[in-house]
Design a protein around this motif. Structure first.
Motif: not given
Length: 300
Positions: A95-99, A142-146, A101-107, A46-53
């Motif tokens: 927060v970075s993963a949700a907002t 794990a957080i970034i991937a999901l 780019l991946v390159a920024v989040t990896l940094a 249900v949480t997955t269906w509700l949306g990205e946030v």
């Protein structure tokens, strides 16, 4: 004269008692597993269906519980500054993963690992710094991937694909291994896992992934089954990886939060590895997101 019953050697009696005890433990464990699954699976879907946030919030909470159990496993559970650094760092990663780019989040993830390492260095030699760093890297990845996998219109389907393949693999491996038995997969790391269970999990995961692909309007193809099989193998590898870490620190379960499963890390170890591999597969194909790339790879 009344005939006496044949004398049973003590070894046979002990063997029967052992089997009865194992059956009781198995039935009790299965009841707890079914109860936990009946509560957790609907909540997650249900949480997955509700949306990205909302999904990102659940992922962050899961990541924090994973790193908490990891730090406790490596002997840093009671060290407040290390836990605080890890929690704040992973919050920034989410927060970075949700907002971003991946390159920024990896940094951001690398900076998070560095910040936690600095906190751990203050407590040497009481804690192994490399294991603290590995835990933050593990939970952060794990957080970034999901979160990445849930992005876009195809994100819900891609996450359901990973969840169902990982769950089918784990469940089939558990039942087939218990019923069939046979040679051990890696006795030194996980004495209870067998080759029969691993093969049963692989077949179930691949079949489940193929059915989910059809439900997502992808054609029934060898590519879909191969992708699902790769995700299933990665889920089993993730389970073995956590077993090796627990064996290194001589613990049976990472925690006791989930009845029948142990800790959160015991429940999501295979899912984490499966999500990481799925994101990599999705990035191999042309798509705006890993989810759309995954479905394009499967022919949709």
């Amino acid at each position: 004269m009344v005939a006496r019953p044949p004398h049973r050697p003590p070894s046979r009696i002990r063997e029967r008692v052992r089997r009865l005890r194992e059956r009781f433990v198995f039935q009790r464990e299965m009841r707890l597993r079914l109860l936990s699954a009946s509560i957790l699976i609907p909540v997650v879907l249900v949480t997955t269906w509700l949306g990205e946030v909302p999904f990102a919030g659940v992922v962050l909470l899961t990541g924090l519980l994973v790193v908490y159990e990891w730090l406790r496993m490596v002997g840093a559970g009671a060290m407040l500054e290390i836990n605080a650094a890890a929690f704040v760092a992973l919050g920034l990663v989410a927060v970075s993963a949700a907002t971003q780019l991946v390159a920024v989040t990896l940094a951001v993830l690398l900076a998070a690992v560095a910040a936690t390492v600095l906190a751990a260095l203050r407590r040497r030699p009481l804690v192994a710094v490399r294991w603290v760093a590995a835990g933050v890297l593990y939970a952060g990845a794990a957080i970034i991937a999901l979160i990445e996998l849930r992005k876009g219109a195809d994100g819900f389907g891609a996450v359901v694909f990973v969840f169902l393949v990982a769950w089918a693999t784990d469940t089939a491996a558990f039942f087939v291994g218990r019923k069939v038995g046979g040679p051990r997969l890696w006795r030194r790391v996980s004495p209870s896992k067998t080759w029969s269970g691993a093969l049963g999990g692989l077949v179930a995961g691949a079949a489940c992934g193929g059915l989910v692909a059809i439900a997502l309007d992808a054609p029934l193809s060898a590519v879909a089954f191969l992708a699902a099989a790769l995700v299933a193998v990665s889920a089993e590898a993730g389970d073995l990886l956590e077993s090796a870490a627990k064996r290194r620190f001589a613990i049976k379960d990472a925690g006791s939060l989930i009845p029948g499963h142990g800790g959160v890390m015991d429940r999501v170890d295979g899912l984490i590895a499966a999500a990481l591999v799925t994101v990599c597969l999705g990035n191999l194909a042309a798509g705006e997101t890993p989810a759309s790339g995954l479905l394009a790879l499967m022919g949709r």
